[in-house]
Design an enzyme around this catalytic site. Structure first.
Site, PDB file in Angstrom:
ATOM      1  N   CYS A   1     -16.174  32.102   9.764  1.00  0.00           N
ATOM      2  CA  CYS A   1     -15.651  33.193  10.608  1.00  0.00           C
ATOM      3  C   CYS A   1     -15.031  34.315   9.790  1.00  0.00           C
ATOM      4  O   CYS A   1     -14.788  35.404  10.315  1.00  0.00           O
ATOM      5  CB  CYS A   1     -14.635  32.634  11.597  1.00  0.00           C
TER       6      CYS A   1
ATOM      7  N   HIS B   1     -10.555  38.533  14.245  1.00  0.00           N
ATOM      8  CA  HIS B   1     -11.638  37.599  14.554  1.00  0.00           C
ATOM      9  C   HIS B   1     -11.357  37.007  15.938  1.00  0.00           C
ATOM     10  O   HIS B   1     -10.215  36.688  16.262  1.00  0.00           O
ATOM     11  CB  HIS B   1     -11.692  36.513  13.485  1.00  0.00           C
TER      12      HIS B   1
ATOM     13  N   ASN C   1     -16.767  33.275  20.578  1.00  0.00           N
ATOM     14  CA  ASN C   1     -16.648  33.344  19.118  1.00  0.00           C
ATOM     15  C   ASN C   1     -18.047  33.432  18.516  1.00  0.00           C
ATOM     16  O   ASN C   1     -18.772  32.436  18.480  1.00  0.00           O
ATOM     17  CB  ASN C   1     -15.905  32.095  18.622  1.00  0.00           C
TER      18      ASN C   1
HETATM   19  O1  UT7 Z   1     -13.279  30.459  14.523  1.00  0.00           O
HETATM   20  C1  UT7 Z   1     -13.175  29.496  13.529  1.00  0.00           C
HETATM   21  C2  UT7 Z   1     -11.928  28.738  13.567  1.00  0.00           C
HETATM   22  N1  UT7 Z   1     -11.767  28.051  14.809  1.00  0.00           N
HETATM   23  C3  UT7 Z   1     -10.686  28.257  15.546  1.00  0.00           C
HETATM   24  O2  UT7 Z   1      -9.874  29.086  15.209  1.00  0.00           O
HETATM   25  C4  UT7 Z   1     -10.486  27.377  16.735  1.00  0.00           C
HETATM   26  C5  UT7 Z   1      -9.086  26.849  16.742  1.00  0.00           C
HETATM   27  N2  UT7 Z   1      -8.838  25.863  17.781  1.00  0.00           N
HETATM   28  C6  UT7 Z   1      -8.767  26.215  19.082  1.00  0.00           C
HETATM   29  O3  UT7 Z   1      -8.983  27.341  19.463  1.00  0.00           O
HETATM   30  C7  UT7 Z   1      -8.343  25.150  20.071  1.00  0.00           C
HETATM   31  O4  UT7 Z   1      -7.894  24.044  19.363  1.00  0.00           O
HETATM   32  C8  UT7 Z   1      -9.489  24.731  21.042  1.00  0.00           C
HETATM   33  C9  UT7 Z   1      -9.795  25.853  21.988  1.00  0.00           C
HETATM   34  C10 UT7 Z   1     -10.720  24.309  20.261  1.00  0.00           C
HETATM   35  C11 UT7 Z   1      -9.005  23.544  21.880  1.00  0.00           C
HETATM   36  O5  UT7 Z   1      -7.829  23.888  22.573  1.00  0.00           O
HETATM   37  P1  UT7 Z   1      -6.535  22.978  22.456  1.00  0.00           P
HETATM   38  O6  UT7 Z   1      -5.514  23.597  23.312  1.00  0.00           O
HETATM   39  O7  UT7 Z   1      -6.214  22.815  21.013  1.00  0.00           O
HETATM   40  O8  UT7 Z   1      -7.022  21.640  23.116  1.00  0.00           O
HETATM   41  P2  UT7 Z   1      -7.048  20.169  22.484  1.00  0.00           P
HETATM   42  O9  UT7 Z   1      -8.198  20.001  21.596  1.00  0.00           O
HETATM   43  O10 UT7 Z   1      -5.701  19.801  21.974  1.00  0.00           O
HETATM   44  O11 UT7 Z   1      -7.281  19.332  23.801  1.00  0.00           O
HETATM   45  C12 UT7 Z   1      -6.299  19.288  24.853  1.00  0.00           C
HETATM   46  C13 UT7 Z   1      -6.916  18.576  26.049  1.00  0.00           C
HETATM   47  C14 UT7 Z   1      -7.595  17.261  25.659  1.00  0.00           C
HETATM   48  O12 UT7 Z   1      -7.433  16.359  26.720  1.00  0.00           O
HETATM   49  P3  UT7 Z   1      -6.370  15.172  26.642  1.00  0.00           P
HETATM   50  O13 UT7 Z   1      -6.737  14.378  25.434  1.00  0.00           O
HETATM   51  O14 UT7 Z   1      -5.047  15.871  26.506  1.00  0.00           O
HETATM   52  O15 UT7 Z   1      -6.562  14.467  27.946  1.00  0.00           O
HETATM   53  C15 UT7 Z   1      -9.048  17.643  25.558  1.00  0.00           C
HETATM   54  O16 UT7 Z   1      -9.914  16.558  25.766  1.00  0.00           O
HETATM   55  O17 UT7 Z   1      -7.939  19.405  26.606  1.00  0.00           O
HETATM   56  C16 UT7 Z   1      -9.139  18.650  26.662  1.00  0.00           C
HETATM   57  N3  UT7 Z   1     -10.271  19.593  26.511  1.00  0.00           N
HETATM   58  C17 UT7 Z   1     -10.858  20.192  27.530  1.00  0.00           C
HETATM   59  N4  UT7 Z   1     -10.644  20.125  28.851  1.00  0.00           N
HETATM   60  C18 UT7 Z   1     -11.438  20.884  29.645  1.00  0.00           C
HETATM   61  C19 UT7 Z   1     -10.840  19.986  25.349  1.00  0.00           C
HETATM   62  N5  UT7 Z   1     -11.840  20.849  25.619  1.00  0.00           N
HETATM   63  C20 UT7 Z   1     -11.867  20.975  26.964  1.00  0.00           C
HETATM   64  C21 UT7 Z   1     -12.672  21.737  27.851  1.00  0.00           C
HETATM   65  N6  UT7 Z   1     -12.421  21.657  29.171  1.00  0.00           N
HETATM   66  N7  UT7 Z   1     -13.661  22.544  27.401  1.00  0.00           N
END
Ligand code: UT7
Length: 336
Positions: A116, A256, A286
């Site tokens: 990225c 980004h 993204n």
């Molecule tokens: O561009 C290159 C670099 N990449 C980035 O900068 C991405 C950085 N990371 C992020 O933007 C975030 O971590 C994500 C958007 C990928 C994920 O968001 P988050 O708030 O960090 O969610 P998480 O992975 O901690 O998951 C929280 C909950 C989980 O459920 P439980 O375990 O709490 O029950 C996930 O399973 O949200 C759940 N979850 C979803 N729920 C509905 C994860 N993805 C989804 C989804 N829909 N698409």
């Protein structure tokens, strides 16, 4: 003699016609429009469909538009750099394919892989060739077909990414416009959190690697999120301090587009309100190396000669950095 800076003298972008909405994704994985919008900011993304179509297809469209806008022919290009993590093939370089298709017969070309952060790495690299006096016209293109490496059964990654390409032309400027400074960083220990497991020399493609879905993006979201928030905000503040820029001196932040929450944290750290932050994540998701040039393209008509602009990115590697540039032309006067 005044130092030549590498000025962006034209910008162009391309996204494919097909759109994948949050409502579409609700039918494919266990997710909701509400979750995607509030956790990431994405509402829809463009997807390149069609047999045999790789990243170069979008990059070629962007570069052809760029040349048309600037009114130059492809054989005037000295160097073409493509930033991508989704090359058409492992080799040759996608840049070679793009240069061939646009007719850049006098250019040499190569790819840069910094995920990225690819566009700011490539921009900084291209700028060196202009500043040194070696080249007069350098094309920098950021392009990614993320849909080729995203698992549409993995809700943690498939909601984030989209496809697109953006390109800029760099030319010498002796009036102080162009790339003024850049800070680039990398930390390979980030490998474990964001990578593709197979398809490289460590683990070549096999029936087993395909069955195990190892040719898709693997991301451990939380650690990447934490590193992104800290690094993007820190490096953006650092480049301002290094160049004696106060918040009011910065006309635009071009971040980004990985996650709206990361963008907000960076803008807050720089003391900028949302009116001065380019945000189009809701429309494209993204697009990896394409996010920053796609923003510049979308905002081009609003940009004014002499404005201070900070580009900032964080991505796989980890890689991150910021570029400070002075915009070189009035966007409103460009024939779109
Ligand atoms: O561009 C290159 C670099 N990449 C980035 O900068 C991405 C950085 N990371 C992020 O933007 C975030 O971590 C994500 C958007 C990928 C994920 O968001 P988050 O708030 O960090 O969610 P998480 O992975 O901690 O998951 C929280 C909950 C989980 O459920 P439980 O375990 O709490 O029950 C996930 O399973 O949200 C759940 N979850 C979803 N729920 C509905 C994860 N993805 C989804 C989804 N829909 N698409």
């Amino acid at each position: 003699m005044a130092k030549n800076h590498a000025a962006i003298t034209a910008v162009a972008g391309y996204v494919p016609d097909d759109i994948l909405t949050n409502a579409d994704l609700e039918k494919m994985v266990d997710t909701s429009d509400e979750w995607i919008r509030t956790r990431t900011g994405v509402e829809e993304r463009h997807i390149l469909k069609g047999e045999g179509k790789g990243t170069s297809v979008m990059a070629i469209e962007a570069v052809n538009k760029l040349l048309k806008k600037r009114g130059i022919s492809a054989d005037e290009i000295d160097l073409l750099i493509c930033a991508t993590v989704t090359p058409d093939m492992v080799f040759p370089a996608t840049a070679n394919i793009i240069a061939n298709h646009v007719g850049a017969t006098n250019a040499y070309s190569f790819d840069i892989m910094a995920a990225c952060s690819g566009f700011i790495y490539a921009l900084t690299t291209g700028a060196q060739f202009i500043e040194s006096g070696k080249h007069k016209k350098v094309v920098v293109v950021g392009a990614d077909k993320m849909s080729a490496i995203v698992d549409y059964e993995d809700r943690k990654t498939c909601v984030i990414f989209g496809d697109g390409a953006g390109a800029v032309l760099l030319e010498p400027d002796s009036e102080g416009h162009g790339v003024i400074d850049s800070i680039l960083r990398s930390d390979g220990s980030g490998e474990e959190f964001l990578h593709m497991k197979a398809g490289g020399s460590r683990k070549p493609a096999s029936a087993e690697s395909v069955a195990n879905k190892e040719h898709f993006v693997y991301q451990d979201g939380q650690p990447v999120f934490k590193a992104a928030v800290t690094s993007m905000a820190d490096v953006s503040a650092e480049i301002m301090e290094k160049n004696n820029l106060q918040s009011e001196d910065v006309a635009w932040l071009v971040p980004h587009q990985a996650n709206l929450r990361i963008i907000d944290a960076t803008a807050r750290r720089m003391g900028l309100t949302n009116e001065r932050v380019m945000i189009n994540i809701q429309r494209y998701g993204n697009t990896t190396a394409a996010t920053i040039p796609l923003c510049l393209n979308d905002w081009e008509t609003k940009l004014k000669k002499g404005e201070n602009i900070v580009l900032s990115a964080f991505g796989g590697g980890f890689t991150w950095g910021a570029v400070y540039l002075k915009w070189a032309y009035d966007g409103a006067s460009v024939n779109q």
